[in-house]
Design a protein around this motif. Sequence first.
Motif, short mmCIF file in Angstrom:
data_model
loop_
_atom_site.label_atom_id
_atom_site.label_comp_id
_atom_site.label_asym_id
_atom_site.label_seq_id
_atom_site.Cartn_x
_atom_site.Cartn_y
_atom_site.Cartn_z
N ALA B 13 0.83 -1.21 0.00
CA ALA B 13 0.00 0.00 0.00
C ALA B 13 0.86 1.26 0.00
CB ALA B 13 -0.92 0.00 1.22
N GLU B 17 0.95 4.11 -2.95
CA GLU B 17 0.76 5.53 -2.64
C GLU B 17 1.91 6.37 -3.20
OE1 GLU B 17 -1.48 7.60 -1.24
OE2 GLU B 17 -2.85 5.88 -1.22
N HIS B 21 1.79 9.35 -6.01
CA HIS B 21 2.26 10.72 -5.76
C HIS B 21 3.54 11.02 -6.53
CE1 HIS B 21 -0.59 10.45 -2.41
NE2 HIS B 21 -0.58 11.77 -2.42
N ASP B 22 3.88 10.12 -7.44
CA ASP B 22 5.07 10.30 -8.27
C ASP B 22 6.34 10.48 -7.44
OD1 ASP B 22 6.25 10.34 -10.77
OD2 ASP B 22 6.16 12.54 -10.92
N ALA B 23 6.39 9.78 -6.31
CA ALA B 23 7.58 9.86 -5.45
C ALA B 23 8.50 8.68 -5.76
CB ALA B 23 7.17 9.81 -3.99
N SER B 24 9.80 8.87 -5.58
CA SER B 24 10.72 7.78 -5.87
C SER B 24 11.38 7.23 -4.61
CB SER B 24 11.78 8.25 -6.85
OG SER B 24 12.34 9.45 -6.40
N HIS B 27 10.64 7.92 2.95
CA HIS B 27 11.58 8.21 4.05
C HIS B 27 11.10 7.72 5.40
CE1 HIS B 27 13.88 10.68 1.30
NE2 HIS B 27 12.73 11.22 0.91
N ARG B 110 0.55 7.56 8.09
CA ARG B 110 1.25 8.65 7.41
C ARG B 110 2.47 8.12 6.70
NH1 ARG B 110 2.68 11.27 12.00
NH2 ARG B 110 0.48 11.54 12.41
N ILE B 111 2.79 8.74 5.55
CA ILE B 111 4.03 8.41 4.85
C ILE B 111 4.75 9.71 4.51
CG2 ILE B 111 5.04 7.12 2.92
CD1 ILE B 111 2.36 5.95 2.32
N VAL B 112 6.05 9.71 4.69
CA VAL B 112 6.86 10.85 4.23
C VAL B 112 7.65 10.36 3.02
CG1 VAL B 112 8.60 12.57 4.83
CG2 VAL B 112 7.02 11.73 6.59
N MET B 113 7.53 11.08 1.91
CA MET B 113 8.17 10.62 0.67
C MET B 113 8.69 11.80 -0.14
SD MET B 113 4.73 9.72 -1.46
CE MET B 113 3.56 9.15 -0.30
N SER B 114 9.52 11.49 -1.12
CA SER B 114 9.96 12.56 -2.03
C SER B 114 10.18 11.98 -3.43
CB SER B 114 11.24 13.22 -1.53
OG SER B 114 12.30 12.29 -1.58
#
Lengths: 231, 114
Positions: B13, B17, B21-24, B27, B110-114
């Motif tokens: 999941a 997500e 969100h086009d994150a690669s 974190h 919650r997810i932190v991504m970039s």
Amino acid sequence: MPTPLAPSAQKATRTVELRLSLLESNDRQAVANRRRFKELGMVALNLVSSPGSGKTTLLERTLAEFGAATRCAAVVGDLATDNDARRLGRTRAPVAQITTGSACHLDAGMVARAVGGLDLAGARILFIENVGNLVCPASFDLGEQVRVVLLSAAEGEDKPLKYPPIFKSAHVVLLTKVDVAGVLGFDVEAAAQNVRRIAPQARVIRLSAKSGEGIKEWYDLLGSLVNSGKG
Amino acid sequence: MHEVGIMETTIAAVLSEARGHDASRVHNIVLRVGALSGVEPDALRLAFDAAVKGTPADGAGLEIESVPARGRCPDCDLEFDVESDFIFTCPKCGRISGELVQGRELELTRIVMS
């Protein structure tokens, strides 16, 4: 001159709030199962306990006696073998075995697939015998209306205190093998009291599938579930 | 060890997500786990490392917020924290209640991504 960053590495850091259930796919399938069972006019019971507490023996007798007048079906879960399905298959009830391999519990998808292969016409009760385990099955809704937890006289009276999640989720607790409680030094009243401390909402029935003690109370409960169409 | 399967679906999941969100890179991952969820945080942590290996979430932090159990007394209409014995004794009238207000949570928060 430093190598320019790849486009992906230049992306800003973002925080995404989700609040998504970790069991979402299971829960979705459980809702679908519950709807299907209701459409079929069937009450589903999820039987959970430690291995060896007498789920299969109780089901054998229940399918033969209660099932003689009220059509019942069963799915049984184990890590391996179809021994239980063969035992229950001697009654006329439609029975399916689920072998989970190494999985320690049934999930809603396994139940849906197993039920899909059964002739459920006219069946009013579906018994789902979970894998013998007091921990993992607690988290998995199978789409049942009634969760039944068994505790046998061969176990400790304090099991409800040691395994709160599963007992907390019980609608019915069956204290089984009470015919040999005396020999085993099992204090049935103390066990019932421990159930009431953890799960005051649960109906407690003391029974023995061997001697027949308490079995009528169990059948009366099944009868009332069938008549009310729910748990 | 149903935590392995739960962690695998969680990471699936998370990765879906991240793609959405086009994150690669992922974190940080925050979960909420209830005291009566039947899931062991330590077993989740153990399963996490294997589940993220070789994915964009490899190396991400895992935070597990534990959600204590809370009960409710229907007689007193009172909500209360539950002790670690999980016996829901109303602090006002002493009745043991079967009503659970919180404690079964099992959530990807919650997810932190970039």
